[in-house]
Write a protein that holds these residues in place. Structure first.
Motif, short mmCIF file in Angstrom:
data_model
loop_
_atom_site.label_atom_id
_atom_site.label_comp_id
_atom_site.label_asym_id
_atom_site.label_seq_id
_atom_site.Cartn_x
_atom_site.Cartn_y
_atom_site.Cartn_z
N ALA A 65 7.09 2.91 -5.93
CA ALA A 65 7.91 3.86 -5.20
C ALA A 65 7.09 4.99 -4.60
O ALA A 65 6.19 5.52 -5.23
CB ALA A 65 8.98 4.44 -6.12
N SER A 66 7.41 5.36 -3.36
CA SER A 66 6.60 6.30 -2.59
C SER A 66 7.03 7.75 -2.78
O SER A 66 8.21 8.07 -2.78
CB SER A 66 6.67 5.96 -1.11
N GLY A 67 6.03 8.63 -2.89
CA GLY A 67 6.31 10.05 -2.91
C GLY A 67 6.88 10.52 -1.58
O GLY A 67 7.68 11.44 -1.51
N PHE A 108 0.61 3.82 7.28
CA PHE A 108 0.32 2.49 6.76
C PHE A 108 0.53 2.41 5.26
O PHE A 108 0.56 1.33 4.69
CB PHE A 108 -1.14 2.12 7.04
N ALA A 109 0.65 3.53 4.56
CA ALA A 109 0.41 3.54 3.13
C ALA A 109 1.58 3.07 2.30
O ALA A 109 2.58 2.66 2.78
CB ALA A 109 0.04 4.94 2.74
N ALA A 110 1.40 3.17 0.92
CA ALA A 110 2.42 2.65 0.02
C ALA A 110 3.00 3.71 -0.88
O ALA A 110 3.22 4.79 -0.46
CB ALA A 110 1.83 1.54 -0.80
N ASP A 111 3.20 3.43 -2.12
CA ASP A 111 4.01 4.28 -2.97
C ASP A 111 3.27 4.66 -4.23
O ASP A 111 2.54 3.88 -4.79
CB ASP A 111 5.28 3.55 -3.34
N PRO A 112 3.54 5.87 -4.72
CA PRO A 112 2.74 6.38 -5.82
C PRO A 112 2.94 5.61 -7.11
O PRO A 112 4.04 5.24 -7.45
CB PRO A 112 3.23 7.81 -6.00
N GLY A 116 0.82 -1.21 0.00
CA GLY A 116 0.00 0.00 0.00
C GLY A 116 0.85 1.26 0.00
O GLY A 116 2.07 1.20 -0.13
N VAL A 117 0.24 2.41 0.20
CA VAL A 117 0.97 3.68 0.06
C VAL A 117 1.96 3.90 1.20
O VAL A 117 1.76 3.47 2.31
CB VAL A 117 0.01 4.88 0.00
N TRP A 118 3.05 4.57 0.86
CA TRP A 118 4.08 5.05 1.79
C TRP A 118 4.81 3.95 2.55
O TRP A 118 5.24 4.17 3.66
CB TRP A 118 3.49 6.08 2.76
#
Length: 436
Positions: free
Chosen positions: A83-85, A162-166, A41-43
């Motif tokens: 890949a995360s912003g 919790f997030a993932a990457d753009p 998921g994001v970040w």
């Protein structure tokens, strides 16, 4: 490829020698029959995503223990990363939220696909966009104001942990290429997505024309569409917050995971959905086990290796994979077997893949630099080529997209475009690999 008679004869000899190559010892390579492909998921940082993949694999293993077929399965896990912003230091990670909006919109129609740009104007503090987007989506104005005010606040930091990457185009293409390589290796693949990762899962799922070799499980899906069964807790506040804010509607909740102080959002993968003390873990394990047991593994067309190099391109035409081994062997379509590895897939019609594997036999593997590149043999100028290096233990470690240049025919075989250098080192019984 249009080979000369001499080259064709060499290729036939190389093909015959593949049988011997496949019989070598495989002590450097795990004998996987299946792969769990995790779409984070994001970040998530790469390390955090790898932790999620390990946790999913452990959960799957628990669910498979009662099944008689477990003894015949050898399952590895790989991260299909995006890949995360946040990693790139962009706007405190806000761009990842915008990409969720963009992905959801892209699942619907072309008209709504562009609305994320208006949303970005709001979140980025450009006041002139507020009135425009308020007329497009309900609740958008209030959401934009709230995000703008909270963007540097602790609440936003917690919500984004919790997030993932753009999503980027190269992420989608890299995932597709790895799936094609796993299919060529004869692996059944279980795709598991969490949160934003489910958008990437959906895109990858449509890659192969062999649906029997793929199964999908969606955990906390942010996507409006699914490619398989899903698990969504009724107290997942993050997915609930997306309803009415971004286009489309996530799948309905189908489980209630009791709240916990470990994750107030009710959304995180390990802290909530895979928490051993609550019911989400067993439910996720059951979905994954059912999907994996239903898979039919494809007939292998390529061999695993201590590392592999896979090449594909974006259209018709003939582009060739070349590998210069440390001992001086030049492996390509005209000399497919080297001292340390083999070109086991040579595609001449277009798109690829072409595939090289370095031997799993420690007695034959050479330490040193493997120069990996390509030659545009007979494809139109302007073709974009993608080269991907993966290892037996960790999956993909580098993906690069390059312009293949003008067609050069056999003249380019002696001076291929070198794209990556793979360093293989040995210290006692331990081997390591890195890419430069």
């Amino acid at each position: 490829m249009n080979k000369t008679p001499r080259q064709f004869a060499r290729a036939l000899l190389a093909a015959a020698s593949l049988l011997a190559q496949g019989a070598w010892a495989t002590s450097l390579c795990p004998a996987h029959t299946h792969t769990l492909a995790f779409f984070n998921g994001v970040w998530n940082t790469p390390d955090a995503a790898a932790g999620g993949a390990r946790a999913l694999l452990a959960t799957l293993d628990e669910a498979l223990r009662p099944h008689p077929a477990r003894a015949t399965l050898a399952i590895g896990a790989e991260v299909f990363y995006n890949a995360s912003g946040l990693q790139r230091g962009r706007r405190q990670g806000i761009e990842d939220l915008v990409e969720v909006f963009a992905q959801r919109a892209a699942e619907l129609d072309d008209a709504v696909r562009q609305r994320w740009e208006l949303f970005w104007e709001i979140v980025d503090g450009r006041q002139n966009g507020w009135r425009r987007i308020a007329a497009v989506l309900p609740r958008a104005y209030d959401t934009a104001v709230a995000l703008t005010e909270a963007r540097n606040a602790r609440l936003l930091a917690q919500a984004t942990s919790f997030a993932a990457d753009p999503p980027t185009g190269i992420d989608y293409a890299a995932h597709r290429l790895r799936l094609r390589a796993l299919h060529a290796l004869g692996r059944g693949v279980l795709l598991v997505g969490h949160s934003q990762g489910n958008f990437f899962l959906n895109a990858a799922y449509r890659t192969l024309p062999d649906p029997a070799a793929l199964a999908a499980v969606h955990l906390a899906p942010a996507s409006a569409r699914t490619s398989g069964p899903h698990l969504l807790s009724g107290n997942d506040m993050v997915i609930a917050a997306l309803r009415g804010v971004v286009p489309g509607t996530p799948p309905p909740p189908n489980l209630w995971i009791p709240p916990s102080a470990r994750d107030a959002s009710g959304h995180q993968l390990i802290e909530t959905y895979l928490d051993a003390d609550r019911n989400g873990r067993s439910s996720a394990g059951t979905l994954m086990a059912d999907g994996l047991l239903a898979l039919k593994t494809p007939e292998p067309r390529a061999s695993p290796g201590y590392f592999t190099a896979t090449l594909a391109w974006d259209g018709e035409g003939d582009i060739d994979l070349h590998v210069m081994e440390p001992g001086g062997d030049h492996v390509h379509y005209g000399a497919r077997v080297g001292a340390s590895g083999t070109l086991d897939l040579d595609n001449t019609a277009g798109h690829g893949p072409e595939h090289y594997h370095a031997t799993c036999d420690p007695q034959r593997l050479q330490a040193g630099i493997f120069s990996v590149g390509l030659n545009n043999y007979a494809a139109p100028a302007g073709r974009q080529a993608m080269l991907q290096v993966a290892t037996a233990d960790h999956g993909v470690i580098r993906t690069v997209q390059v312009d293949a240049g003008p067609p050069r025919g056999e003249a380019g075989d002696t001076s291929p475009l070198i794209v990556l250098r793979v360093a293989v080192a040995r210290s006692g019984p331990a081997w390591t690999v890195s890419v430069h």
